[in-house]
Design a protein around this motif. Structure first.
Motif, PDB file in Angstrom:
ATOM      1  N   SER A 272       3.252 -11.946  -7.492  1.00 21.63           N
ATOM      2  CA  SER A 272       4.606 -11.515  -7.820  1.00 21.63           C
ATOM      3  C   SER A 272       4.735  -9.991  -7.848  1.00 21.63           C
ATOM      4  O   SER A 272       5.843  -9.467  -7.816  1.00 21.63           O
ATOM      5  CB  SER A 272       5.034 -12.102  -9.163  1.00 21.63           C
ATOM      6  OG  SER A 272       4.315 -11.493 -10.225  1.00 21.63           O
ATOM      7  N   LYS A 273       3.602  -9.284  -7.865  1.00 20.20           N
ATOM      8  CA  LYS A 273       3.617  -7.825  -7.955  1.00 20.20           C
ATOM      9  C   LYS A 273       3.246  -7.123  -6.667  1.00 20.20           C
ATOM     10  O   LYS A 273       3.220  -5.896  -6.614  1.00 20.20           O
ATOM     11  CB  LYS A 273       2.653  -7.375  -9.048  1.00 20.20           C
ATOM     12  CG  LYS A 273       3.042  -7.869 -10.421  1.00 20.20           C
ATOM     13  CD  LYS A 273       2.010  -7.461 -11.434  1.00 20.20           C
ATOM     14  CE  LYS A 273       2.380  -8.040 -12.796  1.00 20.20           C
ATOM     15  NZ  LYS A 273       1.381  -7.748 -13.802  1.00 20.20           N
ATOM     16  N   ILE A 274       2.935  -7.873  -5.599  1.00 23.87           N
ATOM     17  CA  ILE A 274       2.507  -7.248  -4.349  1.00 23.87           C
ATOM     18  C   ILE A 274       3.400  -7.671  -3.192  1.00 23.87           C
ATOM     19  O   ILE A 274       4.128  -8.649  -3.284  1.00 23.87           O
ATOM     20  CB  ILE A 274       1.037  -7.591  -4.034  1.00 23.87           C
ATOM     21  CG1 ILE A 274       0.853  -9.108  -3.894  1.00 23.87           C
ATOM     22  CG2 ILE A 274       0.116  -7.050  -5.100  1.00 23.87           C
ATOM     23  CD1 ILE A 274      -0.531  -9.500  -3.473  1.00 23.87           C
ATOM     24  N   ASP A 275       3.322  -6.923  -2.090  1.00 26.84           N
ATOM     25  CA  ASP A 275       4.151  -7.268  -0.932  1.00 26.84           C
ATOM     26  C   ASP A 275       3.348  -7.564   0.334  1.00 26.84           C
ATOM     27  O   ASP A 275       3.887  -8.020   1.317  1.00 26.84           O
ATOM     28  CB  ASP A 275       5.173  -6.174  -0.650  1.00 26.84           C
ATOM     29  CG  ASP A 275       4.555  -4.837  -0.301  1.00 26.84           C
ATOM     30  OD1 ASP A 275       3.315  -4.746  -0.223  1.00 26.84           O
ATOM     31  OD2 ASP A 275       5.304  -3.879  -0.105  1.00 26.84           O
ATOM     32  N   THR A 276       2.013  -7.342   0.309  1.00 27.02           N
ATOM     33  CA  THR A 276       1.185  -7.607   1.496  1.00 27.02           C
ATOM     34  C   THR A 276      -0.136  -8.233   1.055  1.00 27.02           C
ATOM     35  O   THR A 276      -0.758  -7.743   0.118  1.00 27.02           O
ATOM     36  CB  THR A 276       0.895  -6.298   2.254  1.00 27.02           C
ATOM     37  OG1 THR A 276       2.119  -5.675   2.582  1.00 27.02           O
ATOM     38  CG2 THR A 276       0.096  -6.568   3.514  1.00 27.02           C
ATOM     39  N   VAL A 277      -0.556  -9.277   1.764  1.00 32.24           N
ATOM     40  CA  VAL A 277      -1.837  -9.926   1.474  1.00 32.24           C
ATOM     41  C   VAL A 277      -2.647  -9.945   2.764  1.00 32.24           C
ATOM     42  O   VAL A 277      -2.147 -10.340   3.815  1.00 32.24           O
ATOM     43  CB  VAL A 277      -1.629 -11.393   0.987  1.00 32.24           C
ATOM     44  CG1 VAL A 277      -2.983 -12.061   0.792  1.00 32.24           C
ATOM     45  CG2 VAL A 277      -0.818 -11.418  -0.287  1.00 32.24           C
ATOM     46  N   ILE A 278      -3.902  -9.504   2.691  1.00 34.44           N
ATOM     47  CA  ILE A 278      -4.811  -9.526   3.827  1.00 34.44           C
ATOM     48  C   ILE A 278      -5.947 -10.451   3.457  1.00 34.44           C
ATOM     49  O   ILE A 278      -6.609 -10.254   2.438  1.00 34.44           O
ATOM     50  CB  ILE A 278      -5.346  -8.118   4.156  1.00 34.44           C
ATOM     51  CG1 ILE A 278      -4.196  -7.197   4.501  1.00 34.44           C
ATOM     52  CG2 ILE A 278      -6.375  -8.204   5.291  1.00 34.44           C
ATOM     53  CD1 ILE A 278      -4.593  -5.750   4.644  1.00 34.44           C
ATOM     54  N   MET A 279      -6.178 -11.468   4.289  1.00 33.00           N
ATOM     55  CA  MET A 279      -7.263 -12.414   4.014  1.00 33.00           C
ATOM     56  C   MET A 279      -8.276 -12.354   5.130  1.00 33.00           C
ATOM     57  O   MET A 279      -7.948 -12.211   6.251  1.00 33.00           O
ATOM     58  CB  MET A 279      -6.730 -13.829   3.887  1.00 33.00           C
ATOM     59  CG  MET A 279      -5.788 -13.982   2.741  1.00 33.00           C
ATOM     60  SD  MET A 279      -5.215 -15.672   2.665  1.00 33.00           S
ATOM     61  CE  MET A 279      -5.191 -15.934   0.924  1.00 33.00           C
TER      62      MET A 279
END
Length: 52
Positions: free
Chosen positions: A45-52
């Motif tokens: 809820s606090k971030i805008d980009t996820v890298i997996m």
């Protein structure tokens, strides 16, 4: 614009993420949790980009 990088990871006390064979089943061994874990939802809820 600089971005903050956050690493959210499960790690053993001796700094390992996986065992010698690359398995992560140790994460669920000996876990006796009686409450739910919503830490991922709070983080997302606090971030805008996820890298997996």
């Amino acid at each position: 614009m600089a971005r903050k990088v956050i690493l959210f990871i499960a790690m053993s006390i001796d700094n390992y993420i996986a065992d010698d064979q690359g398995a992560i089943d140790w994460l669920e061994k000996n876990v006796h949790c009686t409450e739910s874990d919503d830490s991922y939802e709070k983080m997302y809820s606090k971030i805008d980009t996820v890298i997996m």
